[in-house]
Design a protein around this motif. Structure first.
Motif, PDB file in Angstrom:
ATOM      1  N   MET A  64      51.409 -11.760 -28.664  1.00 18.90           N
ATOM      2  CA  MET A  64      51.002 -10.423 -29.056  1.00 18.90           C
ATOM      3  C   MET A  64      50.491 -10.412 -30.500  1.00 18.90           C
ATOM      4  SD  MET A  64      53.283  -7.066 -28.713  1.00 18.90           S
ATOM      5  CE  MET A  64      52.448  -5.742 -27.946  1.00 18.90           C
ATOM      6  N   LEU A  65      51.114 -11.209 -31.351  1.00 18.54           N
ATOM      7  CA  LEU A  65      50.693 -11.249 -32.747  1.00 18.54           C
ATOM      8  C   LEU A  65      49.476 -12.140 -32.977  1.00 18.54           C
ATOM      9  CD1 LEU A  65      54.016 -11.538 -34.772  1.00 18.54           C
ATOM     10  CD2 LEU A  65      52.496  -9.600 -34.642  1.00 18.54           C
ATOM     11  N   GLU A  66      49.269 -13.113 -32.140  1.00 15.45           N
ATOM     12  CA  GLU A  66      48.241 -14.125 -32.385  1.00 15.45           C
ATOM     13  C   GLU A  66      46.849 -13.548 -32.629  1.00 15.45           C
ATOM     14  OE1 GLU A  66      46.815 -18.438 -30.690  1.00 15.45           O
ATOM     15  OE2 GLU A  66      48.303 -17.277 -29.603  1.00 15.45           O
ATOM     16  N   PRO A  67      46.385 -12.554 -31.863  1.00  9.74           N
ATOM     17  CA  PRO A  67      45.051 -12.022 -32.158  1.00  9.74           C
ATOM     18  C   PRO A  67      44.991 -11.274 -33.490  1.00  9.74           C
ATOM     19  CG  PRO A  67      45.899 -11.094 -30.092  1.00  9.74           C
ATOM     20  CD  PRO A  67      46.938 -12.003 -30.641  1.00  9.74           C
ATOM     21  N   LEU A  68      46.127 -10.837 -34.007  1.00  6.08           N
ATOM     22  CA  LEU A  68      46.151 -10.089 -35.267  1.00  6.08           C
ATOM     23  C   LEU A  68      46.216 -10.990 -36.494  1.00  6.08           C
ATOM     24  CD1 LEU A  68      48.761  -7.356 -34.236  1.00  6.08           C
ATOM     25  CD2 LEU A  68      46.272  -7.225 -34.096  1.00  6.08           C
ATOM     26  N   LEU A  69      46.590 -12.250 -36.298  1.00  4.88           N
ATOM     27  CA  LEU A  69      46.764 -13.163 -37.426  1.00  4.88           C
ATOM     28  C   LEU A  69      45.420 -13.684 -37.916  1.00  4.88           C
ATOM     29  CD1 LEU A  69      49.793 -15.232 -36.126  1.00  4.88           C
ATOM     30  CD2 LEU A  69      49.812 -13.275 -37.669  1.00  4.88           C
ATOM     31  N   PRO A  70      45.310 -13.933 -39.228  1.00  9.69           N
ATOM     32  CA  PRO A  70      44.054 -14.483 -39.749  1.00  9.69           C
ATOM     33  C   PRO A  70      43.842 -15.914 -39.264  1.00  9.69           C
ATOM     34  CG  PRO A  70      45.698 -14.307 -41.492  1.00  9.69           C
ATOM     35  CD  PRO A  70      46.286 -13.679 -40.267  1.00  9.69           C
ATOM     36  N   LYS A  71      42.595 -16.255 -39.086  1.00 11.39           N
ATOM     37  CA  LYS A  71      42.251 -17.607 -38.646  1.00 11.39           C
ATOM     38  C   LYS A  71      42.163 -18.523 -39.861  1.00 11.39           C
ATOM     39  CE  LYS A  71      41.537 -16.157 -34.454  1.00 11.39           C
ATOM     40  NZ  LYS A  71      42.740 -15.513 -34.043  1.00 11.39           N
ATOM     41  N   GLY A  72      42.586 -19.774 -39.708  1.00 15.66           N
ATOM     42  CA  GLY A  72      42.471 -20.743 -40.787  1.00 15.66           C
ATOM     43  C   GLY A  72      41.012 -21.101 -41.030  1.00 15.66           C
ATOM     44  N   LYS A  73      40.606 -21.156 -42.293  1.00 15.97           N
ATOM     45  CA  LYS A  73      39.206 -21.417 -42.627  1.00 15.97           C
ATOM     46  C   LYS A  73      38.969 -22.842 -43.105  1.00 15.97           C
ATOM     47  CE  LYS A  73      38.548 -16.630 -43.937  1.00 15.97           C
ATOM     48  NZ  LYS A  73      38.350 -15.694 -45.009  1.00 15.97           N
ATOM     49  N   LYS A  74      40.022 -23.496 -43.584  1.00 19.32           N
ATOM     50  CA  LYS A  74      39.855 -24.814 -44.182  1.00 19.32           C
ATOM     51  C   LYS A  74      40.044 -25.914 -43.144  1.00 19.32           C
ATOM     52  CE  LYS A  74      41.473 -23.505 -48.740  1.00 19.32           C
ATOM     53  NZ  LYS A  74      42.457 -23.763 -49.782  1.00 19.32           N
ATOM     54  N   PRO A  75      39.033 -26.785 -42.992  1.00 15.91           N
ATOM     55  CA  PRO A  75      39.254 -27.953 -42.150  1.00 15.91           C
ATOM     56  C   PRO A  75      40.023 -28.997 -42.953  1.00 15.91           C
ATOM     57  CG  PRO A  75      37.034 -27.981 -43.000  1.00 15.91           C
ATOM     58  CD  PRO A  75      37.675 -26.701 -43.477  1.00 15.91           C
ATOM     59  N   GLY A  76      40.664 -29.879 -42.297  1.00 14.36           N
ATOM     60  CA  GLY A  76      41.415 -30.911 -43.007  1.00 14.36           C
ATOM     61  C   GLY A  76      42.576 -31.382 -42.169  1.00 14.36           C
ATOM     62  N   ARG A  77      43.542 -31.902 -42.863  1.00 10.76           N
ATOM     63  CA  ARG A  77      44.675 -32.445 -42.114  1.00 10.76           C
ATOM     64  C   ARG A  77      45.478 -31.325 -41.470  1.00 10.76           C
ATOM     65  NH1 ARG A  77      48.608 -34.569 -46.910  1.00 10.76           N
ATOM     66  NH2 ARG A  77      49.406 -32.507 -47.349  1.00 10.76           N
ATOM     67  N   PRO A  78      46.096 -31.619 -40.366  1.00 12.32           N
ATOM     68  CA  PRO A  78      46.861 -30.579 -39.657  1.00 12.32           C
ATOM     69  C   PRO A  78      48.090 -30.170 -40.471  1.00 12.32           C
ATOM     70  CG  PRO A  78      47.127 -32.703 -38.583  1.00 12.32           C
ATOM     71  CD  PRO A  78      46.112 -32.890 -39.658  1.00 12.32           C
ATOM     72  N   PRO A  79      48.497 -28.912 -40.313  1.00 10.14           N
ATOM     73  CA  PRO A  79      49.659 -28.433 -41.072  1.00 10.14           C
ATOM     74  C   PRO A  79      50.949 -29.128 -40.627  1.00 10.14           C
ATOM     75  CG  PRO A  79      48.926 -26.759 -39.518  1.00 10.14           C
ATOM     76  CD  PRO A  79      47.919 -27.875 -39.469  1.00 10.14           C
ATOM     77  N   THR A  80      51.863 -29.275 -41.571  1.00 13.56           N
ATOM     78  CA  THR A  80      53.149 -29.894 -41.271  1.00 13.56           C
ATOM     79  C   THR A  80      54.006 -28.963 -40.426  1.00 13.56           C
ATOM     80  OG1 THR A  80      53.032 -30.986 -43.411  1.00 13.56           O
ATOM     81  CG2 THR A  80      55.165 -30.978 -42.314  1.00 13.56           C
ATOM     82  N   TRP A  81      53.970 -27.684 -40.753  1.00 12.62           N
ATOM     83  CA  TRP A  81      54.781 -26.689 -40.055  1.00 12.62           C
ATOM     84  C   TRP A  81      53.872 -25.774 -39.256  1.00 12.62           C
ATOM     85  CZ3 TRP A  81      59.670 -27.963 -40.391  1.00 12.62           C
ATOM     86  CH2 TRP A  81      60.094 -28.661 -41.509  1.00 12.62           C
ATOM     87  N   ALA A  82      54.260 -25.475 -38.040  1.00 13.68           N
ATOM     88  CA  ALA A  82      53.489 -24.553 -37.208  1.00 13.68           C
ATOM     89  C   ALA A  82      53.599 -23.148 -37.799  1.00 13.68           C
ATOM     90  CB  ALA A  82      54.024 -24.567 -35.773  1.00 13.68           C
TER      91      ALA A  82
END
Length: 129
Positions: free
Chosen positions: A1-19
């Motif tokens: 339910m929250l996912e469409p409201l969250l901002p999208k990540g803009k920076k490409p690069g290494r994957p985040p350590t924490w989800a």
């Protein structure tokens, strides 16, 4: 339910350590319990990363936007009852509102002298006018 409201990540690069879900759950846990940021359990990710995400979204208005959209969604679905209750026991008036004297602005009013009132001396004897 929250996912469409969250901002999208803009920076490409290494994957985040924490989800992001873990960090948001850590923020919710901290807000719900009121514990210090450093006491957020490690299962929610690094407390510093959760705090950083919280502050970044607070500054750019993301939390306010998410709250407004969820509130509008719940209101459209008639899931919110808008009852207002004001408890007047916690509303206190300032001392000046209750008629207390204010420092420096108090002037004594003198009663108007009339012919029928006689002045008295210190001993209580009446003096003729």
């Amino acid at each position: 339910m929250l996912e469409p409201l969250l901002p999208k990540g803009k920076k490409p690069g290494r994957p985040p350590t924490w989800a992001r879900r873990q960090l948001i759950n850590g923020i919710r846990f901290r807000v719900r319990t009121g514990i210090p940021w450093r006491d957020v359990p490690a299962e929610y990710g690094s407390w510093g990363r959760a705090y950083d995400l919280f502050r970044r979204w607070q500054r750019d208005g993301t939390w306010h936007r998410i709250f407004s959209e969820l509130q509008a969604w719940a209101d459209a679905g008639k899931l919110i009852t808008w009852d207002i209750n004001v408890d007047s026991t916690v509303c206190r008036a300032h001392q000046h509102a209750a008629g207390a004297r204010k420092k420096g602005s108090f002037r004594r009013s003198r009663p108007a002298a009339s012919a029928s009132s006689r002045t008295t001396t210190g001993s209580g004897a009446r003096v003729a006018v």
